[in-house]
Design a protein around this motif. Structure first.
Motif, PDB file in Angstrom:
ATOM      1  N   VAL A 282      -9.457 -57.461  27.467  1.00  0.00           N
ATOM      2  CA  VAL A 282      -8.198 -57.869  26.853  1.00  0.00           C
ATOM      3  C   VAL A 282      -7.177 -56.773  27.121  1.00  0.00           C
ATOM      4  CG1 VAL A 282      -8.942 -56.967  24.594  1.00  0.00           C
ATOM      5  CG2 VAL A 282      -7.063 -58.629  24.724  1.00  0.00           C
ATOM      6  N   ASN A 283      -5.971 -57.189  27.527  1.00  0.00           N
ATOM      7  CA  ASN A 283      -4.935 -56.218  27.895  1.00  0.00           C
ATOM      8  C   ASN A 283      -3.554 -56.818  27.692  1.00  0.00           C
ATOM      9  OD1 ASN A 283      -3.291 -55.471  30.893  1.00  0.00           O
ATOM     10  ND2 ASN A 283      -3.483 -53.979  29.249  1.00  0.00           N
ATOM     11  N   GLY A 284      -2.706 -56.106  26.960  1.00  0.00           N
ATOM     12  CA  GLY A 284      -1.315 -56.508  26.786  1.00  0.00           C
ATOM     13  C   GLY A 284      -0.474 -55.289  26.474  1.00  0.00           C
ATOM     14  N   GLY A 285       0.837 -55.428  26.666  1.00  0.00           N
ATOM     15  CA  GLY A 285       1.743 -54.321  26.423  1.00  0.00           C
ATOM     16  C   GLY A 285       2.704 -54.595  25.287  1.00  0.00           C
ATOM     17  N   SER A 286       3.111 -53.540  24.588  1.00  0.00           N
ATOM     18  CA  SER A 286       4.027 -53.631  23.462  1.00  0.00           C
ATOM     19  C   SER A 286       3.424 -54.542  22.398  1.00  0.00           C
ATOM     20  CB  SER A 286       5.391 -54.121  23.946  1.00  0.00           C
ATOM     21  OG  SER A 286       6.378 -53.956  22.935  1.00  0.00           O
ATOM     22  N   GLY A 287       4.123 -55.621  21.995  1.00  0.00           N
ATOM     23  CA  GLY A 287       3.529 -56.535  21.020  1.00  0.00           C
ATOM     24  C   GLY A 287       2.233 -57.138  21.518  1.00  0.00           C
ATOM     25  N   GLY A 288       2.115 -57.299  22.838  1.00  0.00           N
ATOM     26  CA  GLY A 288       0.854 -57.763  23.412  1.00  0.00           C
ATOM     27  C   GLY A 288      -0.249 -56.745  23.235  1.00  0.00           C
ATOM     28  N   GLY A 289       0.114 -55.462  23.168  1.00  0.00           N
ATOM     29  CA  GLY A 289      -0.865 -54.420  22.880  1.00  0.00           C
ATOM     30  C   GLY A 289      -1.341 -54.490  21.445  1.00  0.00           C
ATOM     31  N   THR A 290      -0.422 -54.788  20.519  1.00  0.00           N
ATOM     32  CA  THR A 290      -0.810 -54.980  19.120  1.00  0.00           C
ATOM     33  C   THR A 290      -1.806 -56.128  19.002  1.00  0.00           C
ATOM     34  OG1 THR A 290       1.389 -54.225  18.430  1.00  0.00           O
ATOM     35  CG2 THR A 290       0.062 -55.370  16.793  1.00  0.00           C
ATOM     36  N   HIS A 291      -1.550 -57.221  19.728  1.00  0.00           N
ATOM     37  CA  HIS A 291      -2.474 -58.361  19.680  1.00  0.00           C
ATOM     38  C   HIS A 291      -3.749 -58.087  20.466  1.00  0.00           C
ATOM     39  CE1 HIS A 291      -0.830 -61.716  17.346  1.00  0.00           C
ATOM     40  NE2 HIS A 291       0.314 -61.058  17.496  1.00  0.00           N
ATOM     41  N   THR A 292      -3.685 -57.205  21.448  1.00  0.00           N
ATOM     42  CA  THR A 292      -4.914 -56.771  22.120  1.00  0.00           C
ATOM     43  C   THR A 292      -5.866 -56.156  21.111  1.00  0.00           C
ATOM     44  OG1 THR A 292      -3.887 -56.424  24.288  1.00  0.00           O
ATOM     45  CG2 THR A 292      -5.829 -55.094  23.792  1.00  0.00           C
ATOM     46  N   ILE A 293      -5.343 -55.269  20.277  1.00  0.00           N
ATOM     47  CA  ILE A 293      -6.173 -54.627  19.245  1.00  0.00           C
ATOM     48  C   ILE A 293      -6.657 -55.657  18.233  1.00  0.00           C
ATOM     49  CG2 ILE A 293      -6.118 -52.996  17.321  1.00  0.00           C
ATOM     50  CD1 ILE A 293      -4.168 -51.304  19.029  1.00  0.00           C
ATOM     51  N   LEU A 294      -5.757 -56.539  17.799  1.00  0.00           N
ATOM     52  CA  LEU A 294      -6.124 -57.530  16.798  1.00  0.00           C
ATOM     53  C   LEU A 294      -7.236 -58.450  17.303  1.00  0.00           C
ATOM     54  CD1 LEU A 294      -5.640 -58.792  14.032  1.00  0.00           C
ATOM     55  CD2 LEU A 294      -3.790 -60.155  15.047  1.00  0.00           C
ATOM     56  N   LEU A 295      -7.159 -58.862  18.554  1.00  0.00           N
ATOM     57  CA  LEU A 295      -8.190 -59.738  19.105  1.00  0.00           C
ATOM     58  C   LEU A 295      -9.554 -59.054  19.129  1.00  0.00           C
ATOM     59  CD1 LEU A 295      -6.273 -61.520  22.009  1.00  0.00           C
ATOM     60  CD2 LEU A 295      -7.155 -62.574  19.915  1.00  0.00           C
ATOM     61  N   THR A 296      -9.586 -57.743  19.389  1.00  0.00           N
ATOM     62  CA  THR A 296     -10.877 -57.049  19.385  1.00  0.00           C
ATOM     63  C   THR A 296     -11.446 -56.933  17.979  1.00  0.00           C
ATOM     64  OG1 THR A 296      -9.906 -54.814  19.207  1.00  0.00           O
ATOM     65  CG2 THR A 296     -10.234 -55.702  21.426  1.00  0.00           C
ATOM     66  N   GLY A 332      -7.367 -51.330   1.194  1.00  0.00           N
ATOM     67  CA  GLY A 332      -6.597 -50.268   0.560  1.00  0.00           C
ATOM     68  C   GLY A 332      -5.614 -49.583   1.466  1.00  0.00           C
ATOM     69  N   GLY A 333      -5.539 -49.990   2.732  1.00  0.00           N
ATOM     70  CA  GLY A 333      -4.583 -49.405   3.665  1.00  0.00           C
ATOM     71  C   GLY A 333      -5.234 -48.946   4.945  1.00  0.00           C
ATOM     72  N   THR A 334      -4.690 -49.397   6.072  1.00  0.00           N
ATOM     73  CA  THR A 334      -5.194 -48.997   7.380  1.00  0.00           C
ATOM     74  C   THR A 334      -4.012 -48.878   8.325  1.00  0.00           C
ATOM     75  OG1 THR A 334      -6.783 -49.533   9.121  1.00  0.00           O
ATOM     76  CG2 THR A 334      -5.644 -51.381   8.107  1.00  0.00           C
ATOM     77  N   CYS A 335      -4.280 -48.704   9.599  1.00  0.00           N
ATOM     78  CA  CYS A 335      -3.230 -48.625  10.614  1.00  0.00           C
ATOM     79  C   CYS A 335      -3.846 -49.019  11.955  1.00  0.00           C
ATOM     80  CB  CYS A 335      -2.621 -47.217  10.682  1.00  0.00           C
ATOM     81  SG  CYS A 335      -3.795 -45.905  11.071  1.00  0.00           S
ATOM     82  N   ASN A 336      -2.998 -49.221  12.950  1.00  0.00           N
ATOM     83  CA  ASN A 336      -3.498 -49.719  14.238  1.00  0.00           C
ATOM     84  C   ASN A 336      -4.554 -48.826  14.887  1.00  0.00           C
ATOM     85  OD1 ASN A 336      -2.173 -52.158  14.243  1.00  0.00           O
ATOM     86  ND2 ASN A 336      -0.350 -51.368  15.253  1.00  0.00           N
ATOM     87  N   PRO A 337      -4.449 -47.485  14.827  1.00  0.00           N
ATOM     88  CA  PRO A 337      -5.525 -46.676  15.420  1.00  0.00           C
ATOM     89  C   PRO A 337      -6.896 -46.926  14.780  1.00  0.00           C
ATOM     90  CG  PRO A 337      -3.573 -45.342  15.164  1.00  0.00           C
ATOM     91  CD  PRO A 337      -3.292 -46.636  14.473  1.00  0.00           C
ATOM     92  N   GLU A 338      -6.925 -47.135  13.450  1.00  0.00           N
ATOM     93  CA  GLU A 338      -8.225 -47.424  12.832  1.00  0.00           C
ATOM     94  C   GLU A 338      -8.724 -48.786  13.263  1.00  0.00           C
ATOM     95  OE1 GLU A 338     -10.467 -46.708   8.625  1.00  0.00           O
ATOM     96  OE2 GLU A 338      -8.613 -47.870   8.505  1.00  0.00           O
ATOM     97  N   LEU A 339      -7.816 -49.763  13.366  1.00  0.00           N
ATOM     98  CA  LEU A 339      -8.225 -51.083  13.844  1.00  0.00           C
ATOM     99  C   LEU A 339      -8.719 -51.000  15.289  1.00  0.00           C
ATOM    100  CD1 LEU A 339      -5.402 -53.347  12.350  1.00  0.00           C
ATOM    101  CD2 LEU A 339      -7.663 -52.814  11.387  1.00  0.00           C
ATOM    102  N   ALA A 340      -8.041 -50.195  16.104  1.00  0.00           N
ATOM    103  CA  ALA A 340      -8.488 -50.016  17.493  1.00  0.00           C
ATOM    104  C   ALA A 340      -9.855 -49.344  17.541  1.00  0.00           C
ATOM    105  CB  ALA A 340      -7.462 -49.193  18.266  1.00  0.00           C
ATOM    106  N   ALA A 341     -10.087 -48.403  16.638  1.00  0.00           N
ATOM    107  CA  ALA A 341     -11.349 -47.658  16.630  1.00  0.00           C
ATOM    108  C   ALA A 341     -12.542 -48.554  16.330  1.00  0.00           C
ATOM    109  CB  ALA A 341     -11.281 -46.530  15.599  1.00  0.00           C
ATOM    110  N   MET A 342     -12.305 -49.725  15.751  1.00  0.00           N
ATOM    111  CA  MET A 342     -13.396 -50.653  15.477  1.00  0.00           C
ATOM    112  C   MET A 342     -14.069 -51.134  16.754  1.00  0.00           C
ATOM    113  SD  MET A 342     -11.483 -52.806  12.433  1.00  0.00           S
ATOM    114  CE  MET A 342     -12.752 -54.055  12.299  1.00  0.00           C
ATOM    115  N   PHE A 343     -13.417 -50.904  17.897  1.00  0.00           N
ATOM    116  CA  PHE A 343     -13.974 -51.321  19.179  1.00  0.00           C
ATOM    117  C   PHE A 343     -15.047 -50.361  19.685  1.00  0.00           C
ATOM    118  CE2 PHE A 343     -13.455 -52.457  23.812  1.00  0.00           C
ATOM    119  CZ  PHE A 343     -13.765 -53.799  23.671  1.00  0.00           C
TER     120      PHE A 343
END
Length: 436
Positions: A282-296, A332-343
């Motif tokens: 999965v690969n996307g840029g900008s908002g597509g990068g946000t959804h790249t992380i979300l999809l994983t 209780g609160g997270t951010c995109n790097p923690e969501l990305a780290a789930m991969f």
């Protein structure tokens, strides 16, 4: 002479605003106008402010007591928070005053968030407990399961396959929910055999998925041996004809775009016999990068991820299609790097640059990711390509970083890496036109 002096003094007093003659007292709450206080800060700290907010008539109680002689930043926080304003440093001498933005914070706040998150887990077992809780919470906050349970599962509308130099393109239209469609294109290698699959959620770059750099990237990856698919943002491209452009600025866009990524993944896996299920990217840029992380986060079938020019601990995404649903409040609160780290520990590439919010990646976000990958002894599986002199786009160097990554992890054919072989077509050719 004394009479003349008295007249002069009286005239001078007459042109001074009455408000400035009033003594600041406890009874008046030491009130000053907002503009007076901000002008004073400019002089005190030798800076300039630019405004994208309306400040006319604003009054500030306990005005001078909000100023910290030793810190412009603390002074601004004390003053601006009263009006739901925020500030952003443009240069050493220029600050922009803007409305409060819920998904955007300062880098220092991102650092503090990651420092806090690091206290929650010190080993693999603790991290995986947190990871599993995050996955459930994100799904619940996003509301993805309700939509996936409502899919209509109709046969898609497919265009004729167009043949080019080393790859083919076919447009696809899938009715997802009753009356709602996914509009996209599928880029495939001309070669036979088992191919990698890369889902490519789009970002907010001008031209959407029809722009030149998107076509170059997906076609080049296809030439090298990967089936690639992109699709319109909700309310953009063909989707705009269906739901209107204003629909994109809603929380519904967040969950629909995530749903579309899962729908096209399911379709390709269930209907293509040439897909290697061990190589799903999965690969996307900008908002597509946000959804790249979300999809994983939403789907464990992905085996490689390359979010591009989006990752930051202090920015969740500036569009409702990225932050319309409150997934950053999970557990209780997270951010995109923690969501990305789930991969972790699967291979992941973070592409960042010096000209947008990803400028902090090498010093803030990437060390955090390395720590999580370290729980699996897999620091070598996460990498960062940082382009300090570049800005927010999906230009050649960003695309080359993505090519190198997928060549490495999916064993694509580097000999086919040649963007000059790609035929860039008009947007109309990439549209399914299935609503006509």
């Amino acid at each position: 002479m004394d009479k003349i002096k008295s007249i002069i003094i009286s005239l001078a007093i007459a042109v001074i605003p009455v408000s400035s003659l009033r003594a600041q007292t406890f009874e008046s709450k030491y009130t000053k106008s907002f503009s007076t206080v901000m002008n004073g800060l400019e002089k005190r700290f030798n800076v300039k402010f630019r405004y994208s907010v309306d400040t006319v008539g604003l009054k500030l109680t306990y005005a001078d007591f909000r100023v910290r002689a030793y810190s412009l930043d603390e002074s601004l926080r004390n003053i601006l928070s009263l009006f739901d304003f925020n500030y952003w440093k443009q240069t050493d001498k220029l600050y922009k005053i803007k409305p409060y933005e819920y998904p955007r914070r300062h880098v220092e706040e991102g650092e503090k968030m990651l420092a806090y998150l690091n206290t929650l887990y010190s080993n693999k077992d603790q991290w995986e407990m947190r990871r599993d809780s995050l996955r459930k919470s994100v799904r619940n906050l996003l509301g993805i399961d309700q939509l996936m349970d409502s899919l209509v599962h109709k046969k898609p509308v497919l265009s004729k396959i167009r043949k080019y130099d080393g790859y083919t393109v076919q447009n696809i239209c899938i009715e997802t929910l009753p009356g709602l469609h996914l509009f996209g294109s599928i880029y495939s290698p001309s070669t036979k055999g088992k191919h990698a699959l890369i889902i490519c959620p789009d970002g907010h770059f001008n031209g959407g998925r029809y722009r030149e750099d998107e076509q170059l990237r997906l076609a080049t990856l296809a030439r090298m041996g990967a089936v690639c698919s992109d699709f319109d943002l909700y309310g953009w491209g063909e989707s705009e004809k269906e739901v209107g452009l204003e629909a994109h600025q809603t929380s519904r866009a967040h969950v629909v775009q995530a749903m579309d990524g899962l729908v096209i993944l399911d379709y390709l896996l269930h209907n293509r016999k040439d897909i290697d299920r061990n190589r799903i990217g999965v690969n996307g840029g900008s908002g597509g990068g946000t959804h790249t992380i979300l999809l994983t986060v939403l789907d464990n079938r992905f085996t490689a991820s390359a979010p591009t020019v989006n990752l930051a601990s202090h920015f969740d995404g500036g569009c409702p299609c990225e932050s319309g649903k409150p997934v950053q409040l999970a557990c209780g609160g997270t951010c995109n790097p923690e969501l990305a780290a789930m991969f972790a520990p699967r291979p992941m590439l973070i592409v960042s640059d010096g000209g947008d919010w990803t400028s902090s990646v090498p010093t803030v976000e990437f060390p955090y990711l390395e720590r999580i990958y370290g729980f699996y002894n897999a620091k070598d599986k996460v990498r960062n390509v940082h382009l300090p002199s570049e800005h927010h786009d999906f230009g050649p160097n960003k695309r080359n970083a993505v090519y190198d990554f997928f060549i490495d992890v999916f064993k694509l054919d580097r000999k086919k890496l040649d963007e000059s072989k790609v035929t860039v077509v008009s947007p109309e050719i990439l549209k399914s036109n299935c609503l006509k």
